[in-house]
Structures are given as structure tokens and as C-alpha cells.
Scaffold this motif. Structure first.
Motif, short mmCIF file in Angstrom:
data_model
loop_
_atom_site.label_atom_id
_atom_site.label_comp_id
_atom_site.label_asym_id
_atom_site.label_seq_id
_atom_site.Cartn_x
_atom_site.Cartn_y
_atom_site.Cartn_z
N ALA A 203 83.95 3.85 30.50
CA ALA A 203 82.50 4.10 30.41
C ALA A 203 81.77 2.88 29.86
CB ALA A 203 82.25 5.31 29.52
N ILE A 204 82.41 2.17 28.92
CA ILE A 204 81.83 0.96 28.32
C ILE A 204 82.90 -0.12 28.41
CG2 ILE A 204 80.71 -0.01 26.29
CD1 ILE A 204 80.29 2.89 25.32
N GLY A 205 82.89 -0.88 29.49
CA GLY A 205 83.97 -1.84 29.69
C GLY A 205 85.28 -1.10 29.82
N PRO A 206 86.29 -1.48 29.01
CA PRO A 206 87.59 -0.79 29.08
C PRO A 206 87.65 0.50 28.24
CG PRO A 206 87.73 -2.59 27.52
CD PRO A 206 86.32 -2.64 28.09
N VAL A 207 86.55 0.87 27.61
CA VAL A 207 86.53 2.01 26.69
C VAL A 207 86.18 3.30 27.42
CG1 VAL A 207 85.48 2.98 24.61
CG2 VAL A 207 85.92 0.51 24.76
N SER A 208 87.04 4.32 27.26
CA SER A 208 86.80 5.63 27.85
C SER A 208 86.21 6.56 26.79
CB SER A 208 88.12 6.22 28.37
OG SER A 208 88.69 5.39 29.36
N VAL A 209 85.42 7.54 27.25
CA VAL A 209 84.80 8.50 26.33
C VAL A 209 85.09 9.92 26.82
CG1 VAL A 209 82.98 6.90 25.68
CG2 VAL A 209 82.60 8.49 27.57
N GLU A 210 85.08 10.85 25.87
CA GLU A 210 85.38 12.25 26.20
C GLU A 210 84.63 13.15 25.23
OE1 GLU A 210 89.54 13.89 27.20
OE2 GLU A 210 89.23 14.48 25.09
N ALA A 211 84.08 14.24 25.74
CA ALA A 211 83.46 15.27 24.91
C ALA A 211 84.18 16.57 25.17
CB ALA A 211 81.97 15.40 25.24
N SER A 212 84.29 17.42 24.14
CA SER A 212 85.01 18.68 24.30
C SER A 212 84.34 19.79 23.51
CB SER A 212 86.47 18.52 23.84
OG SER A 212 86.54 18.18 22.47
N PHE A 213 84.56 21.01 23.98
CA PHE A 213 84.12 22.21 23.26
C PHE A 213 85.07 23.34 23.59
CE2 PHE A 213 82.08 26.36 23.30
CZ PHE A 213 81.66 26.44 21.97
#
Length: 442
Positions: A203-213
């Protein structure tokens, strides 16, 4: 014992016919894992100070694929030998002859987006596996009954959603467990889990992001009292995957709210929940042929304290081995009332051998609550908050690649002031745990 032997014979027969049947869309496979484990100076309250146990876990998996449709069934048989009344035997060790998985999955596409719909009984590993997982080290696993949807869209966007009834392993009374009695696991609307994750790779260069509920709802049933948990767990994770010659990291945090009963009594007061958990690690992978990765890890799971709110973090159905410590006879360090910090090293001298070792200094997040999953507590707080130093190592060796693997796990916990001085702390010196595992795959 007879059922275990019969299942083993069936597994071998299935393996022999698997190659031919795969051409027809049918795939059969099986595993058998034999474990011997021993502990000295048991840390958990109420059990033998020294103990040994033999575990056997046998699985048989059948899967049939025809176009977009896949039908799956998996039988698990988990049992133990060598226990006595003071041995900690629970549904974490014993669950005999259980169809943990019986489900159908349909895979389709909408443009470039892939969609998978699944219904029935199945296992789950979602996101980091800290909330929802099929624990692999433990002798039994977590199963779920319900619906699951997965979406993989262009640009690295993915989502998972579930509405499931967690399988409550049966029998769960001490006498029946130790006899290895066969009983169908219970699933019902007295315990419901729903929620999911939304992630974006790079999502930001090589950085992945995740949201959870995830929401867990629980209520009493006739003859069975619960804490009537109604928990909402919100989470977020950012991470960069390990790569040779580069730094990597992971940060994940959860906030937990809702309500819980003060005890399992029918008239117990309802308490508002405010709990939290955070995991962070920073690593670097060397460019050597052993693929060595060095990292520093930090974990903090909140504990309970006076004040009218319940503050002890509930990890729901999450794994513990990857972050903290093994289950089995040890099973003392989990994601509750703990602060842990220390280094980790992971290396693979060859394709057949890998080694992991950690050192974690550990404290109580709240000194008046029980430490992690040990049951040790000092309500006055005078025993302090330093629990001790835990050294954990694992060696795995493929004796025969893809077919037979040996694993040794060892844990040494040098007790700190709290584990020595708390009023109900078991007497004895340093806790030592070892397990020897041999897994055959067919």
C-alpha cells in the motif's frame, strides 16, 4: 487405541491410492504426529510439578475438485497416554474421531477479481492468526461451522469475511476426556463469531496494511454456564515482509470493547470491557546461505485491575506458538496480562533443517491480575511485576523430505520475583520443558 490404529491403517491405504485418484479429481492425504513431552517445575497452578505425556494426532483429508467446486472432508483423532490425575489434560490435547472439516467451496471470477465462497465445517487462519487460527502445535485444532467469503481484487486488495459457530470440543469433562470417549463437537448459536479483514499489499511502497474486526457473542445453555462474552475486537496491522539484505517490520494492535460477566454465575454483574494488545517486531535478514533473520520482538496484552471495567485481553481463537511459547504441558505463556520483549534468531542451514531461538524477558501488565495463563496471582501486588526470562528453541529436520519430519522444542523459564513470591506460585526452581515430535505425511 483401536480407533487410532484403524485410522492409521486407513491413512496408509489412502496414500497408496492417492496418485491414481488425483487424476479423477480426488485427492487423499494423511498425517500422523507422535509427541513425547516432559516438564519439570510446572508453572501452572494445580498440576503435577514434574510430568510426562505421549500425544498422538492423526488426520485424514479427502478433497474432490470438479471445475469451480471443491468438496472437502477431514477427520482428526487426537489423544494422549501416560497421564495421571495431576496431568493437565483438556480439549487442547484430546478430541477423538472428529470430522473437523466437511465443506463445499465455490471459486469464481468477476472480471479480474477472484471470489471464493465456502460453507460447512472448516478450519480458519485469518490475517496474523492472533485472533482466529487453526493451532498447529497443539494436539487438537480449532474448527468453525458456517460461511466464509474471500475476495482477491487487482492491485493487491483482499478481504475475508466469516459468520461462524466455533466448534466447542466435546466431551470436555475430565473423566470422559481421559477415557478418549468419542462425542460430536458442539456448534450452536450460544457462541457466534463474525467479522473479517481488509488488506492492501504494498500500500505504501513495500509496506502492506490490514484492518480487522471480529465480534464474539456467547451465552449460557442448559447445564453450561459461561462468562456471557460480548466482545468487539478492532485491529490494524502494518508490515514489510522479510527479504535478504533488507530490514523488515510488523506492528499490529487490537482494541477490545463490549461486556462480560464478572463470573459464570447466573446472577453475576455485567462489566464493560476495555482491553488491548500490541505486537511489534523489527528484523533484518542476512545475505548468507542460511537465510538468517535477526529480530527484536515486543508484545503487550492488557490485564485486569480494579475500577469497574474488565481489562484482561481475550485472544479469542488465536495461536500462541509463533509469538510467545508452545502449548502442551507448558502452556503457561499466552496473550493475556503480559509484557514481553527480546530477540529472535531464525536460520535454515539446509533445505531440510531449520532452527529458531528466542529470549523473552516477561512482566505482568497489571501486577494484581494473574500472570498470563499460569493462574498465578498476587492480589496485593506486593510480589512485583517481573515474571522472569524465557528461553525457547525449536529444531526441525526433514528426515525424509515431504514425508517424515523430526522436531525438538525446548523451553527454559528462569523465574523472576513474581513467580517466586506470589502466594499461590508453585514451589520449585527453573521450569524446563522439552518435546520430541515425529510427523509422517502420506
Amino acid at each position: 487405541m483401536l480407533r487410532a490404529i484403524s485410522l492409521a491403517c486407513l491413512s496408509v491405504c489412502a496414500a497408496q491410492s492417492a496418485t491414481a485418484q488425483q487424476r479423477e479429481g480426488l485427492d487423499l492425504s494423511a498425517t500422523m504426529r507422535l509427541r513425547y513431552e516432559a516438564i519439570d517445575n510446572q508453572l501452572r497452578v494445580g498440576f503435577d510439578p514434574s510430568d510426562t505425556l505421549v500425544n498422538l494426532r492423526t488426520t485424514l483429508l479427502a478433497s474432490y475438485r470438479e471445475g469451480p467446486l471443491t468438496l472437502t472432508a477431514e477427520l482428526w483423532d487426537s489423544r494422549v497416554w501416560g497421564d495421571d490425575p495431576g496431568t493437565p489434560v483438556s480439549t487442547g490435547e484430546v478430541n477423538t474421531f472428529e470430522l473437523v472439516q466437511v465443506h463445499a467451496a465455490w471459486r469464481t471470477g468477476i472480471g479480474k477479481t477472484r471470489v471464493t465462497l465456502q460453507g460447512g465445517r472448516f478450519t480458519l487462519n485469518i490475517g496474523s492468526r492472533r485472533l482466529v487460527a487453526a493451532d498447529d502445535y497443539r494436539n487438537t485444532t480449532n474448527g468453525y461451522t458456517g460461511l466464509r467469503a474471500e475476495i482477491a481484487a487487482p492491485g493487491g486488495v483482499s478481504a475475508t469475511a466469516v459468520y461462524v459457530l466455533p466448534q466447542q470440543r466435546r466431551p470436555d469433562d475430565n473423566a470422559a476426556l481421559r477415557r478418549g470417549r468419542v462425542e460430536w463437537d458442539h456448534e450452536g448459536f450460544d457462541q457466534v463469531l463474525w467479522g473479517g479483514t481488509l488488506a492492501k499489499a504494498k500500500a505504501i511502497g513495500p509496506v502492506s496494511v490490514e484492518a480487522s474486526f471480529f465480534h464474539l457473542g456467547e451465552r449460557d445453555t442448559p447445564g453450561r454456564s459461561t462468562r456471557d462474552r460480548s466482545l468487539n475486537t478492532w485491529g490494524g496491522r502494518v508490515m514489510r515482509d522479510p527479504a535478504a539484505g533488507k530490514a523488515d517490520f510488523e506492528v499490529e494492535a487490537f482494541h477490545q470493547s463490549g461486556t462480560v460477566s464478572a463470573s459464570a454465575a447466573a446472577n453475576a454483574a455485567r462489566l464493560p470491557v476495555s482491553a488491548s494488545f500490541v505486537h511489534a517486531d523489527l528484523g533484518y535478514t542476512l545475505t548468507d546461505s542460511w537465510k538468517t533473520r535477526l529480530s527484536l520482538e515486543y508484545d503487550r496484552a492488557s490485564g485486569d485491575r480494579a475500577g469497574g471495567r474488565y481489562g484482561r485481553f481475550d485472544t479469542l481463537f488465536g495461536m500462541r506458538r509463533a509469538d510467545l511459547a508452545p502449548a502442551g504441558l507448558y502452556n503457561a505463556v499466552g496473550r493475556a496480562n503480559i509484557v514481553s520483549f527480546g530477540p529472535r534468531i531464525e536460520t535454515a542451514p539446509s533445505k531440510r533443517v531449520d532452527l529458531t531461538a528466542t529470549w523473552h524477558a516477561m512482566w505482568l501488565a497489571e501486577r494484581t491480575d494473574s500472570f498470563s495463563t499460569t493462574g498465578i496471582r498476587d492480589a496485593s501486588g506486593r510480589a512485583g511485576s517481573f515474571a522472569g526470562n524465557q528461553f525457547d528453541a525449536r529444531l526441525r529436520w526433514w528426515v525424509r523430505p515431504e514425508r517424515l519430519r523430526f522436531e525438538w522444542t525446548g523451553v527454559v523459564l528462569a523465574k523472576g520475583r513474581f513467580l517466586r513470591d506470589a502466594p499461590n506460585a508453585p514451589r520449585g526452581g527453573t521450569t524446563v520443558y522439552n518435546s520430541l515430535n515425529l510427523t509422517a505425511s502420506f
